[in-house]
Design a protein around this motif. Structure first.
Motif, PDB file in Angstrom:
ATOM      1  N   GLN A  82       0.875  -1.178   0.000  1.00 48.46           N
ATOM      2  CA  GLN A  82       0.000   0.000   0.000  1.00 48.46           C
ATOM      3  C   GLN A  82       0.909   1.223   0.000  1.00 48.46           C
ATOM      4  O   GLN A  82       1.940   1.222   0.691  1.00 48.46           O
ATOM      5  CB  GLN A  82      -0.896  -0.051   1.262  1.00 48.46           C
ATOM      6  N   ARG A  83       0.561   2.262  -0.779  1.00 49.46           N
ATOM      7  CA  ARG A  83       1.477   3.396  -0.995  1.00 49.46           C
ATOM      8  C   ARG A  83       1.994   4.025   0.304  1.00 49.46           C
ATOM      9  O   ARG A  83       3.197   4.190   0.487  1.00 49.46           O
ATOM     10  CB  ARG A  83       0.785   4.475  -1.850  1.00 49.46           C
TER      11      ARG A  83
ATOM     12  N   GLY B 145       5.630   3.589   1.887  1.00 49.10           N
ATOM     13  CA  GLY B 145       6.380   4.849   1.998  1.00 49.10           C
ATOM     14  C   GLY B 145       6.955   5.037   3.394  1.00 49.10           C
ATOM     15  O   GLY B 145       8.104   5.453   3.549  1.00 49.10           O
ATOM     16  N   ILE B 146       6.158   4.729   4.415  1.00 49.01           N
ATOM     17  CA  ILE B 146       6.632   4.856   5.810  1.00 49.01           C
ATOM     18  C   ILE B 146       7.861   3.959   6.010  1.00 49.01           C
ATOM     19  O   ILE B 146       8.890   4.389   6.520  1.00 49.01           O
ATOM     20  CB  ILE B 146       5.511   4.470   6.813  1.00 49.01           C
ATOM     21  N   LEU B 147       7.747   2.706   5.567  1.00 47.07           N
ATOM     22  CA  LEU B 147       8.874   1.776   5.745  1.00 47.07           C
ATOM     23  C   LEU B 147      10.069   2.169   4.881  1.00 47.07           C
ATOM     24  O   LEU B 147      11.216   1.968   5.277  1.00 47.07           O
ATOM     25  CB  LEU B 147       8.434   0.342   5.430  1.00 47.07           C
TER      26      LEU B 147
ATOM     27  N   LEU C  73       5.030  12.163   2.839  1.00 47.71           N
ATOM     28  CA  LEU C  73       4.121  11.271   2.111  1.00 47.71           C
ATOM     29  C   LEU C  73       2.843  11.978   1.649  1.00 47.71           C
ATOM     30  O   LEU C  73       1.997  11.365   0.993  1.00 47.71           O
ATOM     31  CB  LEU C  73       3.759  10.058   2.988  1.00 47.71           C
ATOM     32  N   ASP C  74       2.730  13.266   2.031  1.00 47.21           N
ATOM     33  CA  ASP C  74       1.597  14.093   1.608  1.00 47.21           C
ATOM     34  C   ASP C  74       0.249  13.442   1.980  1.00 47.21           C
ATOM     35  O   ASP C  74      -0.581  13.164   1.102  1.00 47.21           O
ATOM     36  CB  ASP C  74       1.690  14.351   0.093  1.00 47.21           C
TER      37      ASP C  74
ATOM     38  N   LEU D  99       3.971   1.795  -7.104  1.00 45.90           N
ATOM     39  CA  LEU D  99       4.372   1.658  -5.695  1.00 45.90           C
ATOM     40  C   LEU D  99       5.885   1.732  -5.534  1.00 45.90           C
ATOM     41  O   LEU D  99       6.393   2.417  -4.648  1.00 45.90           O
ATOM     42  CB  LEU D  99       3.914   0.300  -5.159  1.00 45.90           C
ATOM     43  N   LEU D 100       6.564   1.014  -6.422  1.00 41.42           N
ATOM     44  CA  LEU D 100       8.024   0.980  -6.372  1.00 41.42           C
ATOM     45  C   LEU D 100       8.608   2.368  -6.591  1.00 41.42           C
ATOM     46  O   LEU D 100       9.506   2.800  -5.852  1.00 41.42           O
ATOM     47  CB  LEU D 100       8.532   0.018  -7.456  1.00 41.42           C
ATOM     48  N   THR D 101       8.070   3.086  -7.562  1.00 40.29           N
ATOM     49  CA  THR D 101       8.565   4.440  -7.852  1.00 40.29           C
ATOM     50  C   THR D 101       8.334   5.352  -6.649  1.00 40.29           C
ATOM     51  O   THR D 101       9.222   6.121  -6.269  1.00 40.29           O
ATOM     52  CB  THR D 101       7.837   5.013  -9.093  1.00 40.29           C
TER      53      THR D 101
END
Lengths: 110, 191
Positions: free
Chosen positions: A18-19, A23-25, A43-44, B11-13
């Motif tokens: 999940q985005r 992103g957190i990790l 992460l906005d 997601l990767l980007t």
């Protein structure tokens, strides 16, 4: 692909796929720790949204949350656990495999 | 399945972008670069006008104080920006530099090791800092300083201490100023 070989999608982790959670990790994989404010801005996302995702990661044992006072102001620090870091690296590896396969499919169809 | 794979790419980007931005914020090191660069430049007239003992005294006091000031700067910066680097690899490297410089400086008293040894230790330390920060410029500077130390040890030119400290001090200050400029630019974007 042999019949026993799993599709890369099978290696994806439901919790971190999940985005915001990934992103957190991603941020915490290189940092020792980060504040809620830093994560929110990087992460906005809104406070509520971030809080929900941090809660999911904490429940899964992937991050720890510490509250501390700095100059009489509360600060919430989030830190990745060992499990969190290894889960992140495994997820990135699975995503790279999947993307590589996707690019291979596109090249083959040309 | 194509949708899964396309989502994987997105997601990767996003994850790699977040990681890259954090690495950039964490690799800010202008304070110690300028501080130790200035200390090295200040030590040049001390060496030329006074004695080796005065230079040794300057470093014996300046190096530990500078290390403590650097640690405090990193701590206050972490609180200000809300993200901190894992401290132990940096602490171990910094202590290694201070101890290594003092050991080679004292062991080589009067000989070329007294100035080439500390510079070699500093070069190797900066090389490690560069690796930790994933900074090609930082590790390149460290490798260059280690090479200068080996050349100076072999050639033993006149005013060797002045030459080595000029190379290290000027390089460190310039790299520090460059990093400060980058930091200000990143800060502006973040604001």
């Amino acid at each position: 692909m042999s019949e026993t070989e799993l599709h890369p999608a099978a290696e994806l982790d439901e919790t971190v796929h999940q985005r915001v959670r990934l992103g957190i990790l991603a941020i915490l994989s290189d940092a020792d720790r980060a504040t809620f404010t830093y994560l929110r801005e990087a992460l906005d996302v809104t406070d509520g949204n971030l809080s929900t995702h941090v809660g999911v990661l904490a429940k899964a044992g992937l991050v720890t949350v510490d509250k501390a006072f700095v100059d009489n102001r509360p600060r919430t620090w989030v830190r990745a656990t060992k499990k969190g870091r290894s889960t992140f690296h495994a997820e990135i590896s699975a995503l790279r495999k999947l993307v590589g396969r996707y690019q291979g499919d596109i090249a083959a169809s040309r | 399945m194509i949708q899964d794979q396309s989502q994987a790419k997105t997601l990767l980007t996003a994850a790699e972008g977040a990681r890259e931005r954090t690495r950039s914020v964490l690799s800010t090191n202008w304070f110690p670069m300028i501080l130790f660069g200035v200390l090295a430049l200040v030590s040049i007239p001390v060496a030329e006008l006074w004695s080796g003992m005065a230079v040794a005294a300057l470093w014996l006091v300046g190096a530990p104080l500078g290390t403590v000031a650097t640690a405090l700067w990193y701590r206050s910066r972490a609180i200000e920006i809300g993200v901190s680097v894992k401290p132990w690899p940096y602490v171990v490297t910094a202590v290694g530099i201070v101890v290594g410089c003092m050991t080679t400086g004292i062991a080589g008293r009067g000989g070329p090791l007294s100035y080439a040894g500390p510079l070699l230790v500093i070069g190797l330390g900066y090389f490690l800092f560069g690796l930790l920060d994933r900074s090609l410029l930082g590790s390149g500077f460290g490798a260059a300083m280690a090479t200068v130390a080996i050349i100076v040890f072999a050639v033993q030119p006149q005013h060797a201490y002045t030459l080595t400290m000029l190379a290290f001090g000027a390089g460190s200050v310039l790299l520090g100023l460059w990093n400060l400029l980058q930091d200000r630019r990143t800060g502006d974007v973040g604001d």
